[in-house]
Scaffold this motif. Structure first.
Motif, PDB file in Angstrom:
ATOM      1  N   ARG A   1       0.832  -1.211   0.000  1.00 29.80           N
ATOM      2  CA  ARG A   1       0.000   0.000   0.000  1.00 29.80           C
ATOM      3  C   ARG A   1       0.865   1.260   0.000  1.00 29.80           C
ATOM      4  N   ARG A   2       1.925   1.252   0.800  1.00 30.55           N
ATOM      5  CA  ARG A   2       2.815   2.412   0.842  1.00 30.55           C
ATOM      6  C   ARG A   2       3.538   2.596  -0.492  1.00 30.55           C
ATOM      7  N   THR A   3       3.902   1.500  -1.138  1.00 26.90           N
ATOM      8  CA  THR A   3       4.536   1.599  -2.446  1.00 26.90           C
ATOM      9  C   THR A   3       3.565   2.184  -3.469  1.00 26.90           C
ATOM     10  N   LEU A   4       2.314   1.761  -3.437  1.00 25.27           N
ATOM     11  CA  LEU A   4       1.309   2.331  -4.340  1.00 25.27           C
ATOM     12  C   LEU A   4       1.107   3.819  -4.063  1.00 25.27           C
ATOM     13  N   ALA A   5       1.146   4.201  -2.792  1.00 31.52           N
ATOM     14  CA  ALA A   5       1.032   5.627  -2.450  1.00 31.52           C
ATOM     15  C   ALA A   5       2.237   6.388  -3.013  1.00 31.52           C
ATOM     16  N   GLY A   6       3.427   5.784  -2.966  1.00 35.03           N
ATOM     17  CA  GLY A   6       4.617   6.406  -3.537  1.00 35.03           C
ATOM     18  C   GLY A   6       4.496   6.579  -5.044  1.00 35.03           C
TER      19      GLY A   6
END
Length: 172
Positions: A8-13
């Motif tokens: 999820r954090r990678t997608l936010a990045g």
């Protein structure tokens, strides 16, 4: 990635990267050209160098001028054993981190950002570099550093192969 939270954090990045690219005039399809360089670094065909980092609730993305190398690291200042962490540092860094454990993350971010900018990561490289106040020395060259204040409770640092000029910080 092992955890759903990390994904999820990678997608936010990637979402931040997409917004940053659009703000710089890149077309809507720029992110679709995301791939990997020969050395395994994420890159956008025809796009600028970039780096994404995340830790706990903070996600950040740095976009560099064309042709520049860039590395970014963010870390939550979480409680850890200072003795265990300090072994990853050297000299004065170790002394300061043992006396003030939250400072470990300032040093760690500078080291991690530098190896990310160099394009070749790994714990041995993190330990091999020499850290100075405003630059790191790795692979026989200097890497300018800029410590960032992005959010309370986090350390962050930007490294490049060129002097780091003005930085536009955007909160989305």
């Amino acid at each position: 990635m092992r955890s759903i939270e990390a994904r999820r954090r990678t997608l936010a990045g990637l979402w931040l990267l997409d917004h940053g690219l659009r703000a710089r005039g890149f077309d809507d399809g720029a992110l679709a050209r995301l791939g990997f360089s020969a050395d395994g670094r994420p890159e956008i065909d025809g796009g600028p160098p970039f780096n994404i980092s995340h830790s706990e609730a903070l996600v950040a993305c740095a976009i560099a001028p064309e042709g520049a190398a860039i590395g970014l690291d963010v870390e939550a200042r979480r409680p850890r054993s200072p003795t265990r962490l300090a072994r990853l540092l050297s000299g004065d860094e170790r002394t300061v981190a043992l006396a003030e454990p939250p400072r470990f993350f300032d040093y760690w971010c500078a080291r991690e950002a530098t190896v990310k900018a160099s394009g070749r990561v790994g714990l041995a490289r993190i330990k091999a570099l020499t850290l100075h106040a405003d630059h790191a020395r790795l692979d026989g060259r200097d890497w300018p550093l800029r410590r960032l204040e992005l959010a309370a409770g986090y350390a962050a640092c930007l490294a490049s192969d060129r002097p780091i000029g003005d930085i536009d910080l955007v909160a989305l």
